[in-house]
Design an enzyme around this catalytic site. Structure first.
Site, PDB file in Angstrom:
ATOM      1  N   LYS A 207       0.851  -1.193   0.000  1.00 30.96           N
ATOM      2  CA  LYS A 207       0.000   0.000   0.000  1.00 30.96           C
ATOM      3  C   LYS A 207       0.886   1.242   0.000  1.00 30.96           C
ATOM      4  CE  LYS A 207      -1.529   2.725   2.950  1.00 30.96           C
ATOM      5  NZ  LYS A 207      -1.401   3.976   2.124  1.00 30.96           N
ATOM      6  N   GLY A 260       7.153   5.156   8.326  1.00 32.87           N
ATOM      7  CA  GLY A 260       6.377   6.392   8.451  1.00 32.87           C
ATOM      8  C   GLY A 260       6.507   6.964   9.845  1.00 32.87           C
ATOM      9  N   GLY A 261       5.536   7.760  10.244  1.00 29.51           N
ATOM     10  CA  GLY A 261       5.578   8.434  11.534  1.00 29.51           C
ATOM     11  C   GLY A 261       5.344   7.497  12.712  1.00 29.51           C
ATOM     12  N   THR A 264       1.577   6.893  13.667  1.00 30.35           N
ATOM     13  CA  THR A 264       0.937   5.947  12.755  1.00 30.35           C
ATOM     14  C   THR A 264       1.434   4.529  13.008  1.00 30.35           C
ATOM     15  OG1 THR A 264       0.762   7.689  11.090  1.00 30.35           O
ATOM     16  CG2 THR A 264       0.459   5.427  10.337  1.00 30.35           C
ATOM     17  N   GLY A 265       2.722   4.386  13.278  1.00 30.74           N
ATOM     18  CA  GLY A 265       3.261   3.062  13.580  1.00 30.74           C
ATOM     19  C   GLY A 265       2.612   2.440  14.805  1.00 30.74           C
ATOM     20  N   GLU A 284       9.933   1.212  10.698  1.00 34.10           N
ATOM     21  CA  GLU A 284      10.941   2.270  10.729  1.00 34.10           C
ATOM     22  C   GLU A 284      10.184   3.576  10.853  1.00 34.10           C
ATOM     23  OE1 GLU A 284      12.503   5.241   8.882  1.00 34.10           O
ATOM     24  OE2 GLU A 284      13.757   4.032   7.547  1.00 34.10           O
ATOM     25  N   CYS A 319      13.822  10.601   7.186  1.00 31.72           N
ATOM     26  CA  CYS A 319      13.761  10.180   8.587  1.00 31.72           C
ATOM     27  C   CYS A 319      15.092  10.343   9.298  1.00 31.72           C
ATOM     28  CB  CYS A 319      13.283   8.729   8.665  1.00 31.72           C
ATOM     29  SG  CYS A 319      14.189   7.620   7.570  1.00 31.72           S
ATOM     30  N   GLU A 422      10.331  16.018  15.982  1.00 30.60           N
ATOM     31  CA  GLU A 422      10.816  15.908  14.608  1.00 30.60           C
ATOM     32  C   GLU A 422      10.035  16.901  13.743  1.00 30.60           C
ATOM     33  OE1 GLU A 422      11.588  12.510  11.201  1.00 30.60           O
ATOM     34  OE2 GLU A 422       9.806  12.346  12.470  1.00 30.60           O
TER      35      GLU A 422
END
Length: 534
Positions: A207, A260-261, A264-265, A284, A319, A422
């Site tokens: 996705k 991703g962030g 969200t992880g 990651e 990142c 971040e």
């Protein structure tokens, strides 16, 4: 759109990109449509179509079918059928390796068009993509080679009762993998995951982000052309809260891998847990990379050049971008003066032009988020040395793009948002330290631990400091170096698991253990009081 028309999209895109190669962003470009890539073909079974926007101009680049839970379900079930067929999962590793090498060559031949597509959908400078994408085929070659040579080698562990038993251990693929990839390095990050998943014998549903899905869809077509069987690689662009969540929860998915962030992880991990199934998970996540610049760096000018690259390549949207620049007191004044002068001279312009230094950030939403973070940092006491705003016409001629001036802040405490958070854009904080111990403490004063760098000419200091930094990736006198053989991942809130190298291959496979009794003697535990059990 009818199915035959969807099948022509790849050809249309290639033709369009050849036309793009000689024209600037201001020129009109043909708008093409991408379907989903399912079971080896372009299909148009999604109920929604979204427009991919060029963040440098606000113009439409293409339209793409956007999938939801039902499209994800169909893709996963197709990937499971492909896995169970054994056409890929049971193919000898050397045969898979040959196909991956063929795919790498096809990908390499397609890089000029793919680099232009990447620039148009993300706004990152074409000069940067030409450099980055030139390395991408190496992931297919490395993982294919590793699988064919070392990845599936078995083990013969020595058993305590080795005279009577033999233990064989080998690795096997997991099954269907759900891969959720970000917009900041669309093709690179997708290929990192796809290469190892394929080399290990898995099938997958990928996705990509709706902001930048186009090159990932093209990757699937290239893999199919190379000989990867239909259904092995499925690509369904869609929103994270629907398509991503459905992929994380799906009962037939054996591994989820996300980049991703951090927030969200955590949501994905929560969805996986709520689904009530234990499965493999790799993530990651966010970063807030520190750079320690010591007074014994070979030259202040060289360190400034290195920090500017580390901080502002990709407009700070990586990142491992340098975010917290920590400079030893003896050279702080000179370093600050040189850095600000360099940053003020960086050119914001059409990212297709070879002399552009910075393109836009990805979207209006991201631009507003950066503005809010900088505002809060200034309200908390930070001092603005340069930047801190959208550029005027004197700095950037493209008025409709999502540009933000490269920004340097100073006088930031560890509690200041510019230090603690971040900021995913061209914004850095500049701080001072006196002793080596103080510098290490400031570098480690973060919930994140993905990347970090050290600038010094003392090899003993480099080793000493590197071992004390809580980062998964550390560079000395350089930054942003990546290789398919080198583990990539972080500590703390920066994620779990590793990409690249043997570490990644082991995460995409699992072991089976077979114990064989070789003794001719009869075993009768319940009939012989002298029988042994071990």
């Amino acid at each position: 759109m009818s199915r035959p028309l969807v099948r022509t999209v790849g050809t249309l895109v290639r033709s369009a990109c050849r036309q793009f190669s000689a024209v600037p962003l201001a020129s009109a470009s043909p708008l093409v449509h991408y379907g989903l890539w399912v079971d080896g073909a372009w299909v148009e079974n999604a109920s929604e179509t979204v427009t991919v926007e060029n963040p440098a101009t606000g113009e439409a680049v293409a339209t793409v079918a956007s999938g939801g839970a039902s499209e994800i379900d169909a893709a996963v079930r197709g990937a499971r059928r492909a896995f169970d067929s054994g056409e890929w999962s049971e193919m000898p590793p050397r045969a898979r390796c040959r196909i991956l090498f063929r795919a790498a060559e096809l990908l390499r031949n397609s890089l000029p068009e793919l680099a232009e597509i990447e620039t148009r959908q993300t706004g990152r400078c074409l000069r940067e993509y030409k450099a980055q994408l030139g390395r991408v085929p190496e992931w297919l070659e490395y993982q294919g080679s590793y699988a064919a040579t070392k990845g599936f080698e078995g083990r013969l562990p020595p058993l305590v009762d080795g005279a009577d038993h033999v233990n064989l251990v080998w690795r096997v693929p997991l099954g269907v993998c759900g891969l959720i990839t970000p917009w900041n390095h669309p093709l690179l990050i997708a290929t990192k995951k796809v290469a190892v998943a394929l080399a290990a014998g898995n099938t997958m549903v990928l996705k990509p982000p709706l902001e930048a899905p186009l090159t990932v869809l093209r990757l699937a077509e290239i893999l199919h052309q190379a000989g990867v069987p239909p259904g092995t690689v499925q690509v369904v662009p869609g929103p994270g809260p629907t398509a991503g969540d459905a992929l994380a929860r799906h009962p037939l998915v054996e591994r989820v891998d996300f980049t991703g962030g951090t927030v969200t992880g955590l949501n994905i991990a929560r969805s996986m847990a709520d689904a009530g199934r234990v499965r493999s998970f790799g993530a990651e996540l966010g970063g807030n990379a520190p750079i320690l610049v010591f007074a014994d760096a070979r030259s202040v000018e060289e360190a400034v050049d290195g920090v500017a690259f580390a901080a502002f390549v990709a407009s700070g949207q990586t990142c491992v971008s340098a975010k917290r620049v920590l400079v030893q007191r003896e050279i702080k004044a000179e370093f600050q003066e040189r850095l600000v002068a360099k940053v003020k001279a960086l050119r914001l312009a059409d990212p297709m032009l070879p002399d552009t230094d910075l393109g836009p950030v990805i979207s209006q939403t991201q631009l507003e988020r950066i503005e809010g973070q900088v505002k809060r940092a200034l309200e908390a006491g930070a001092e603005l040395l340069c930047g801190g705003r959208r550029p005027g016409r004197e700095r950037c001629a493209l008025e409709k793009g999502y540009f933000y001036e490269p920004t340097v802040l100073t006088n930031v405490s560890p509690e200041n948002p510019a230090f603690a958070e971040e900021i995913f854009g061209p914004v850095i904080s500049l701080s001072e330290f006196q002793s080596e111990q103080e510098g290490i403490a400031l570098a480690n004063a973060s919930q994140y631990g993905l990347g970090g760098a050290i600038w010094t000419s003392d090899v003993r200091r480099a080793h000493r400091v590197a071992k004390k930094l809580r980062c998964g990736l550390i560079w000395v006198n350089c930054h942003h170096r990546n290789d398919p053989s080198s583990p990539w991942g972080g500590f703390g809130q920066s994620g779990i698991g590793r990409e690249n190298g043997p570490d990644a291959f082991e995460e995409y496979t699992t072991t089976q253990s077979l114990t064989i009794r070789t003794s001719e003697a009869r075993e009768n535990w319940f009939g012989d009081v002298n029988a042994r059990y071990s």
